[in-house]
Design a protein around this motif. Structure first.
Motif, PDB file in Angstrom:
ATOM      1  N   ALA A  62       0.848  -1.195   0.000  1.00 27.50           N
ATOM      2  CA  ALA A  62       0.000   0.000   0.000  1.00 27.50           C
ATOM      3  C   ALA A  62       0.879   1.240   0.000  1.00 27.50           C
ATOM      4  CB  ALA A  62      -0.908   0.015   1.224  1.00 27.50           C
ATOM      5  N   SER A  63       0.427   2.272  -0.717  1.00 25.94           N
ATOM      6  CA  SER A  63       1.154   3.534  -0.752  1.00 25.94           C
ATOM      7  C   SER A  63       0.203   4.627  -1.217  1.00 25.94           C
ATOM      8  CB  SER A  63       2.351   3.422  -1.706  1.00 25.94           C
ATOM      9  OG  SER A  63       3.177   4.553  -1.573  1.00 25.94           O
ATOM     10  N   THR A  64       0.684   5.844  -1.233  1.00 25.47           N
ATOM     11  CA  THR A  64      -0.131   6.955  -1.721  1.00 25.47           C
ATOM     12  C   THR A  64       0.122   7.169  -3.209  1.00 25.47           C
ATOM     13  OG1 THR A  64       1.580   8.552  -1.185  1.00 25.47           O
ATOM     14  CG2 THR A  64      -0.065   8.110   0.525  1.00 25.47           C
ATOM     15  N   HIS A  65      -0.859   7.785  -3.871  1.00 24.55           N
ATOM     16  CA  HIS A  65      -0.721   8.081  -5.307  1.00 24.55           C
ATOM     17  C   HIS A  65       0.522   8.909  -5.599  1.00 24.55           C
ATOM     18  CE1 HIS A  65      -4.436   6.505  -6.896  1.00 24.55           C
ATOM     19  NE2 HIS A  65      -5.149   7.145  -5.992  1.00 24.55           N
ATOM     20  N   SER A  66       0.865   9.800  -4.697  1.00 22.57           N
ATOM     21  CA  SER A  66       1.942  10.751  -4.965  1.00 22.57           C
ATOM     22  C   SER A  66       3.331  10.209  -4.644  1.00 22.57           C
ATOM     23  CB  SER A  66       1.709  12.039  -4.166  1.00 22.57           C
ATOM     24  OG  SER A  66       1.707  11.751  -2.779  1.00 22.57           O
ATOM     25  N   SER A  67       3.418   9.002  -4.096  1.00 24.99           N
ATOM     26  CA  SER A  67       4.735   8.480  -3.736  1.00 24.99           C
ATOM     27  C   SER A  67       5.576   8.232  -4.989  1.00 24.99           C
ATOM     28  CB  SER A  67       4.606   7.177  -2.938  1.00 24.99           C
ATOM     29  OG  SER A  67       4.192   6.128  -3.783  1.00 24.99           O
ATOM     30  N   ARG A  68       6.872   8.321  -4.830  1.00 27.52           N
ATOM     31  CA  ARG A  68       7.801   8.081  -5.938  1.00 27.52           C
ATOM     32  C   ARG A  68       7.613   6.673  -6.477  1.00 27.52           C
ATOM     33  NH1 ARG A  68       9.467   9.579 -10.179  1.00 27.52           N
ATOM     34  NH2 ARG A  68       9.780  11.597  -9.225  1.00 27.52           N
ATOM     35  N   LYS A  69       7.434   5.690  -5.603  1.00 25.79           N
ATOM     36  CA  LYS A  69       7.307   4.310  -6.069  1.00 25.79           C
ATOM     37  C   LYS A  69       6.058   4.104  -6.926  1.00 25.79           C
ATOM     38  CE  LYS A  69       6.222   3.122  -1.316  1.00 25.79           C
ATOM     39  NZ  LYS A  69       6.947   4.228  -0.738  1.00 25.79           N
ATOM     40  N   VAL A  70       4.938   4.701  -6.550  1.00 27.17           N
ATOM     41  CA  VAL A  70       3.717   4.565  -7.359  1.00 27.17           C
ATOM     42  C   VAL A  70       3.884   5.291  -8.683  1.00 27.17           C
ATOM     43  CG1 VAL A  70       1.260   5.161  -7.494  1.00 27.17           C
ATOM     44  CG2 VAL A  70       2.196   4.157  -5.401  1.00 27.17           C
ATOM     45  N   ARG A  71       4.484   6.460  -8.671  1.00 23.18           N
ATOM     46  CA  ARG A  71       4.714   7.182  -9.937  1.00 23.18           C
ATOM     47  C   ARG A  71       5.648   6.382 -10.845  1.00 23.18           C
ATOM     48  NH1 ARG A  71       5.916  11.856  -6.511  1.00 23.18           N
ATOM     49  NH2 ARG A  71       7.931  11.899  -7.543  1.00 23.18           N
ATOM     50  N   ASN A  72       6.666   5.755 -10.267  1.00 18.20           N
ATOM     51  CA  ASN A  72       7.554   4.913 -11.069  1.00 18.20           C
ATOM     52  C   ASN A  72       6.803   3.731 -11.671  1.00 18.20           C
ATOM     53  OD1 ASN A  72       9.677   6.555 -10.266  1.00 18.20           O
ATOM     54  ND2 ASN A  72      10.481   5.100  -8.778  1.00 18.20           N
ATOM     55  N   LEU A  73       5.984   3.066 -10.854  1.00 22.10           N
ATOM     56  CA  LEU A  73       5.258   1.885 -11.317  1.00 22.10           C
ATOM     57  C   LEU A  73       4.191   2.227 -12.351  1.00 22.10           C
ATOM     58  CD1 LEU A  73       5.008   0.042  -7.912  1.00 22.10           C
ATOM     59  CD2 LEU A  73       6.402  -0.628  -9.888  1.00 22.10           C
ATOM     60  N   ALA A  74       3.672   3.441 -12.303  1.00 21.31           N
ATOM     61  CA  ALA A  74       2.697   3.854 -13.309  1.00 21.31           C
ATOM     62  C   ALA A  74       3.340   3.925 -14.691  1.00 21.31           C
ATOM     63  CB  ALA A  74       2.087   5.204 -12.931  1.00 21.31           C
ATOM     64  N   VAL A  75       4.634   4.251 -14.741  1.00 22.91           N
ATOM     65  CA  VAL A  75       5.359   4.357 -16.015  1.00 22.91           C
ATOM     66  C   VAL A  75       5.950   3.012 -16.420  1.00 22.91           C
ATOM     67  CG1 VAL A  75       7.324   5.458 -17.165  1.00 22.91           C
ATOM     68  CG2 VAL A  75       5.871   6.796 -15.635  1.00 22.91           C
ATOM     69  N   ARG A  76       6.569   2.327 -15.450  1.00 20.44           N
ATOM     70  CA  ARG A  76       7.201   1.017 -15.706  1.00 20.44           C
ATOM     71  C   ARG A  76       6.688   0.038 -14.654  1.00 20.44           C
ATOM     72  NH1 ARG A  76      12.402   4.016 -16.744  1.00 20.44           N
ATOM     73  NH2 ARG A  76      12.780   3.730 -18.971  1.00 20.44           N
ATOM     74  N   PRO A  77       5.641  -0.717 -14.983  1.00 19.82           N
ATOM     75  CA  PRO A  77       5.008  -1.590 -13.984  1.00 19.82           C
ATOM     76  C   PRO A  77       5.745  -2.909 -13.748  1.00 19.82           C
ATOM     77  CG  PRO A  77       3.800  -1.690 -16.030  1.00 19.82           C
ATOM     78  CD  PRO A  77       4.889  -0.667 -16.222  1.00 19.82           C
ATOM     79  N   ARG A  78       6.991  -2.796 -13.369  1.00 22.69           N
ATOM     80  CA  ARG A  78       7.793  -3.972 -13.022  1.00 22.69           C
ATOM     81  C   ARG A  78       8.655  -3.585 -11.821  1.00 22.69           C
ATOM     82  NH1 ARG A  78       8.433  -8.923 -14.406  1.00 22.69           N
ATOM     83  NH2 ARG A  78      10.459  -9.918 -14.436  1.00 22.69           N
ATOM     84  N   ALA A  79       8.817  -4.525 -10.882  1.00 21.28           N
ATOM     85  CA  ALA A  79       9.570  -4.211  -9.672  1.00 21.28           C
ATOM     86  C   ALA A  79      10.191  -5.475  -9.099  1.00 21.28           C
ATOM     87  CB  ALA A  79       8.648  -3.571  -8.636  1.00 21.28           C
ATOM     88  N   ALA A  80      11.059  -5.263  -8.123  1.00 19.98           N
ATOM     89  CA  ALA A  80      11.667  -6.367  -7.384  1.00 19.98           C
ATOM     90  C   ALA A  80      11.544  -6.072  -5.900  1.00 19.98           C
ATOM     91  CB  ALA A  80      13.131  -6.521  -7.776  1.00 19.98           C
ATOM     92  N   LEU A  81      11.365  -7.125  -5.124  1.00 20.09           N
ATOM     93  CA  LEU A  81      11.328  -7.037  -3.672  1.00 20.09           C
ATOM     94  C   LEU A  81      12.417  -7.939  -3.112  1.00 20.09           C
ATOM     95  CD1 LEU A  81       7.503  -7.316  -3.051  1.00 20.09           C
ATOM     96  CD2 LEU A  81       8.924  -5.398  -2.347  1.00 20.09           C
ATOM     97  N   MET A  82      13.044  -7.489  -2.009  1.00 21.28           N
ATOM     98  CA  MET A  82      14.029  -8.293  -1.320  1.00 21.28           C
ATOM     99  C   MET A  82      13.732  -8.224   0.176  1.00 21.28           C
ATOM    100  SD  MET A  82      17.216  -8.659   0.491  1.00 21.28           S
ATOM    101  CE  MET A  82      17.801  -7.027   0.642  1.00 21.28           C
ATOM    102  N   TRP A  83      13.415  -9.375   0.753  1.00 21.87           N
ATOM    103  CA  TRP A  83      13.150  -9.475   2.182  1.00 21.87           C
ATOM    104  C   TRP A  83      14.409  -9.931   2.900  1.00 21.87           C
ATOM    105  CZ3 TRP A  83       9.264 -10.529  -1.228  1.00 21.87           C
ATOM    106  CH2 TRP A  83       7.974 -10.113  -0.907  1.00 21.87           C
ATOM    107  N   SER A  84      14.580  -9.453   4.102  1.00 19.11           N
ATOM    108  CA  SER A  84      15.623  -9.944   5.000  1.00 19.11           C
ATOM    109  C   SER A  84      15.273  -9.413   6.389  1.00 19.11           C
ATOM    110  CB  SER A  84      17.006  -9.473   4.545  1.00 19.11           C
ATOM    111  OG  SER A  84      17.142  -8.092   4.665  1.00 19.11           O
ATOM    112  N   PRO A  85      15.777  -9.849   7.473  1.00 16.61           N
ATOM    113  CA  PRO A  85      16.878 -10.774   7.659  1.00 16.61           C
ATOM    114  C   PRO A  85      16.447 -12.216   7.888  1.00 16.61           C
ATOM    115  CG  PRO A  85      16.465  -9.695   9.726  1.00 16.61           C
ATOM    116  CD  PRO A  85      15.448  -9.172   8.718  1.00 16.61           C
ATOM    117  N   ALA A  86      15.149 -12.524   8.034  1.00 20.35           N
ATOM    118  CA  ALA A  86      14.736 -13.910   8.294  1.00 20.35           C
ATOM    119  C   ALA A  86      15.302 -14.850   7.237  1.00 20.35           C
ATOM    120  CB  ALA A  86      13.219 -14.001   8.333  1.00 20.35           C
ATOM    121  N   ALA A  87      15.217 -14.423   5.999  1.00 22.68           N
ATOM    122  CA  ALA A  87      15.818 -15.151   4.883  1.00 22.68           C
ATOM    123  C   ALA A  87      15.976 -14.128   3.777  1.00 22.68           C
ATOM    124  CB  ALA A  87      14.924 -16.288   4.430  1.00 22.68           C
ATOM    125  N   GLU A  88      17.009 -14.249   3.012  1.00 17.82           N
ATOM    126  CA  GLU A  88      17.184 -13.317   1.907  1.00 17.82           C
ATOM    127  C   GLU A  88      16.401 -13.876   0.723  1.00 17.82           C
ATOM    128  OE1 GLU A  88      20.929 -11.737  -0.454  1.00 17.82           O
ATOM    129  OE2 GLU A  88      20.932 -11.179   1.669  1.00 17.82           O
TER     130      GLU A  88
END
Length: 121
Positions: A62-88
């Motif tokens: 979840a995020s706001t419309h005005s966030s940088r991440k949402v504006r980025n995804l509106a132009v290029r709808p592809r992303a990566a997530l990396m979780w840690s420290p439980a497991a990378e």
């Protein structure tokens, strides 16, 4: 219920991007915060910390419309997530921005988020 001014997005292909382990084995490790990598319209990378939640085969953020991440995804709808420290754990996939009020209500009312998403909207 908060006003529907924010944006949710999901990774509908997330369960199919796991290369080493089965999705069902990975889900247990997808807890807490993660780093989200997107690309700005000018091609520069952007990384932010998010609190994604898992709902079956979907990863929601979840995020706001005005966030940088949402504006980025509106132009290029592809992303990566990396979780840690439980497991990378890395997940990369196409992203779908979701502004549907019914979808938001289901997530808010269904307890999918472990935090109150109203603070983001």
């Amino acid at each position: 219920m908060p006003a529907a001014t924010g944006t949710l997005w999901c990774f509908p292909e997330a369960a199919r991007t796991v290369e080493v382990m089965e999705w069902s084995d990975v889900v247990a490790h997808l807890t807490g915060r993660a780093h989200l990598a997107t690309v700005r319209p000018d091609g520069d990378p952007h990384v932010s910390v998010v609190s994604p939640v898992i709902d079956g085969d979907l990863v929601w953020v979840a995020s706001t419309h005005s966030s940088r991440k949402v504006r980025n995804l509106a132009v290029r709808p592809r992303a990566a997530l990396m979780w840690s420290p439980a497991a990378e754990v890395y997940v990369h996939a196409d992203v779908e921005l979701v502004d549907d009020r019914a979808a938001k209500r289901r997530l808010w009312d269904g307890g999918v988020f472990q935090y109150d998403p109203a603070m983001f909207f």
